[in-house]
Design an enzyme around this catalytic site. Structure first.
Site, PDB file in Angstrom:
ATOM      1  N   GLU A  73       0.779  -1.266   0.078  1.00 34.46           N
ATOM      2  CA  GLU A  73      -0.091  -0.089   0.026  1.00 34.46           C
ATOM      3  C   GLU A  73       0.891   1.207   0.086  1.00 34.46           C
ATOM      4  OE1 GLU A  73      -3.445   0.318  -0.382  1.00 34.46           O
ATOM      5  OE2 GLU A  73      -2.728   2.638  -0.290  1.00 34.46           O
ATOM      6  N   HIS A 133      -1.454   3.355   4.810  1.00 28.53           N
ATOM      7  CA  HIS A 133      -2.632   3.966   3.871  1.00 28.53           C
ATOM      8  C   HIS A 133      -2.810   5.326   4.240  1.00 28.53           C
ATOM      9  CE1 HIS A 133      -6.429   4.978   1.986  1.00 28.53           C
ATOM     10  NE2 HIS A 133      -6.384   3.950   1.205  1.00 28.53           N
ATOM     11  N   ASP A 165       1.657  -0.145  -4.888  1.00 27.74           N
ATOM     12  CA  ASP A 165       0.424  -0.119  -5.748  1.00 27.74           C
ATOM     13  C   ASP A 165       0.250   1.184  -6.316  1.00 27.74           C
ATOM     14  OD1 ASP A 165      -0.211   1.347  -3.369  1.00 27.74           O
ATOM     15  OD2 ASP A 165      -2.132   0.426  -2.941  1.00 27.74           O
ATOM     16  N   HIS A 166       0.604   2.350  -5.827  1.00 30.52           N
ATOM     17  CA  HIS A 166       0.276   3.660  -6.167  1.00 30.52           C
ATOM     18  C   HIS A 166       1.185   4.608  -5.216  1.00 30.52           C
ATOM     19  CE1 HIS A 166      -2.638   4.210  -3.252  1.00 30.52           C
ATOM     20  NE2 HIS A 166      -3.183   2.978  -3.470  1.00 30.52           N
ATOM     21  N   THR A 191      -5.647   1.371  -5.816  1.00 27.05           N
ATOM     22  CA  THR A 191      -5.415   0.006  -5.531  1.00 27.05           C
ATOM     23  C   THR A 191      -6.033  -0.787  -6.489  1.00 27.05           C
ATOM     24  OG1 THR A 191      -5.188   0.381  -3.284  1.00 27.05           O
ATOM     25  CG2 THR A 191      -5.090  -1.781  -3.752  1.00 27.05           C
TER      26      THR A 191
HETATM   27  C1  GP9 Z   1      -8.929  -0.831   0.303  1.00 30.11           C
HETATM   28  C2  GP9 Z   1      -7.569  -0.626   0.271  1.00 30.11           C
HETATM   29  C3  GP9 Z   1      -7.170   0.745  -0.110  1.00 30.11           C
HETATM   30  O1  GP9 Z   1      -9.553  -1.994   0.424  1.00 30.11           O
HETATM   31  O2  GP9 Z   1      -7.264  -1.288  -0.884  1.00 30.11           O
HETATM   32  O3  GP9 Z   1      -7.581   1.248  -1.464  1.00 30.11           O
HETATM   33  P1  GP9 Z   1      -7.052   2.308  -1.781  1.00 30.11           P
HETATM   34  O4  GP9 Z   1      -7.608   3.571  -1.281  1.00 30.11           O
HETATM   35  O5  GP9 Z   1      -5.827   2.550  -1.673  1.00 30.11           O
HETATM   36  O6  GP9 Z   1      -7.378   2.449  -3.482  1.00 30.11           O
HETATM   37 MN    MN Z   2      -3.855   1.644  -2.066  1.00 27.16          MN
END
Ligand code: GP9
Ligand code: MN
Length: 420
Positions: free
Chosen positions: A37, A196, A256-257, A81
């Site tokens: 994350e 996150h 992921d980003h 994500t």
């Molecule tokens: C939520 C998690 C985070 O289940 O995958 O999502 P994001 O906000 O990073 O897209």
């Molecule tokens: Mn994410």
């Protein structure tokens, strides 16, 4: 309609990278994809008050069985994500607005779990949040996943939760028996959550390093949650070894980003010790990618690539040809691939130039100076062409015509002529 698919196919046929020398190196192995994350590549080997933010990942990068890509970008847009998941499993781009996971979950696709199922693989996703977040419960069926272990399958109490849900350490701990229950070989994705936005921890024991002190809380907390996630990865890796799930597995750790948006450029310029211009902002879109498997010949790679390239890279490692697939990425380990990354905002990065899409500026990478836009014209156009073609595939649900075409192709000539 399907002439549109031919247009895509014709373009893609000129873009292929042949499978490189790693083809088949992980044949028959399990695949463990780990979505890290919000992890950007600048934290790798970064220290706060002398302490590493990602000691586990830093060591893993140096391991003789690890491939590390230092010029690997994310391609995500508003779907965050979920976009990364879509891009990685399909080698198609996410959409210019919205999330494919919610807007096009009924599309016909040809995702990695579906392809590998034909090779005898089972598949599963592990995540400590509600199954309906990002419409995952629906989309995973479309992608061909057999099992989705979501919040309901975990023991989630307030004590071991923070922010969006289950903390990464208990998440991985509780995942181990679930992995062991899978039929081998398996293709799996583990989606971490603790690192996150807004990067909060609620227990002193989880805060393993100090915060930075730029005065921008988001940036300052970012390093602490990154450190916590790194610890969870270390524990998971060890538990997989202890559980006998290591030897026959290829691990793919990827960011992921981004986690720090451009709203935090002031603090980031302090962290990076440089002004954050569109050039640096674009370079900050690099996320870590480590591919690790016992026996794999490790290397540090400066190849320029992005999430869109992971599908062919993984399939080729597993010894599965992809030349008939509709895919926008190329095998990162191929020798003759074009060194390029295309971002969702139209930015493009080659060996020589960097085009920052939102600001419409072109840079020479060697000097990092702004140069005339004409220098970036070629990569800028390529980015537009690819993004448009990929959007056509998704908006037009064009892969539903793929099987039709393949049937025609495999029909003997005479019959085919009669049909026409
Ligand atoms: C939520 C998690 C985070 O289940 O995958 O999502 P994001 O906000 O990073 O897209
Ligand atoms: Mn994410």
């Amino acid at each position: 309609e399907s002439s549109e698919l031919s247009e895509v196919r014709n373009y893609l046929h000129t873009q292929k990278g042949d499978p490189g020398k790693y083809f088949g190196e992980a044949e028959g192995k399990n695949v463990v994809m780990i979505s890290m994350e919000s992890l950007q590549n600048f934290v790798i080997n970064y220290r706060v008050n002398g302490e590493e933010v990602t000691p586990f990942l830093n060591d893993l990068i140096e391991d003789k069985n690890s491939l590390y890509f230092s010029n690997f970008y994310h391609n995500t847009g508003q779907g965050k994500t979920s976009d990364s998941e879509f891009i990685i499993d399909n080698s198609l781009y996410g959409l210019p607005r919205g999330a494919v996971f919610t807007t096009n979950s009924g599309n016909e696709l040809n995702a990695t779990p579906e392809i590998l199922e034909k090779e005898g693989y089972s598949s599963a996703v592990f995540h400590g949040n509600n199954d309906s977040f990002w419409n995952r419960d629906v989309m995973y069926e479309t992608l061909g996943y057999d099992t989705f272990f979501s919040k309901a399958q975990y023991d989630v109490t307030e004590d071991i939760s923070v922010n969006y849900g289950l903390k990464d350490i208990p998440f991985f701990e509780q995942s181990i028996p679930k992995v062991k229950s899978l039929e081998e070989p398996y293709y799996t994705r583990f989606i971490t959550l603790t690192h996150h936005y807004p990067f909060t921890l609620n227990k002193e024991a989880d805060k393993m390093i100090e915060q930075t002190n730029t005065g921008d809380g988001t940036v300052d907390r970012y390093f602490q949650t990154a450190r916590y996630m790194d610890e969870s990865l270390k524990k998971f890796f060890q538990s997989m070894k202890d559980a006998g799930e290591y030897k026959d597995t290829v691990f793919v750790f990827y960011g992921d980003h981004y986690g720090i948006s451009e709203n935090h450029n002031r603090a980031m310029s302090e962290i990076m010790n440089e002004e954050i211009r569109p050039f640096e902002h674009t370079q900050l879109q690099r996320v870590p990618l480590i591919i690790h498997s016992p026996g794999l010949e490790g290397k540090k790679m400066d190849t320029i690539g992005s999430q869109i390239d992971l599908k062919p890279t993984i399939l080729h490692l597993l010894g599965k040809e992809t030349e008939d697939d509709i895919q926008f990425g190329t095998d990162l380990l191929a020798e003759n691939r074009e060194n390029i990354a295309i971002l969702r905002d139209g930015s493009a990065i080659s060996e020589e130039y960097l085009y920052a899409g939102e600001d419409d500026v072109c840079y020479d990478k060697a000097t990092q100076w702004e140069v005339d836009n004409s220098k970036c014209e070629e990569i800028q156009n390529k980015a537009q062409t690819e993004l448009n073609l990929s959007d056509k595939v998704v908006y037009g649900d064009l892969l539903r015509f793929k099987d039709e075409e393949e049937q025609l192709e495999s029909t003997p000539k005479e019959e085919k002529q009669q049909k026409e």
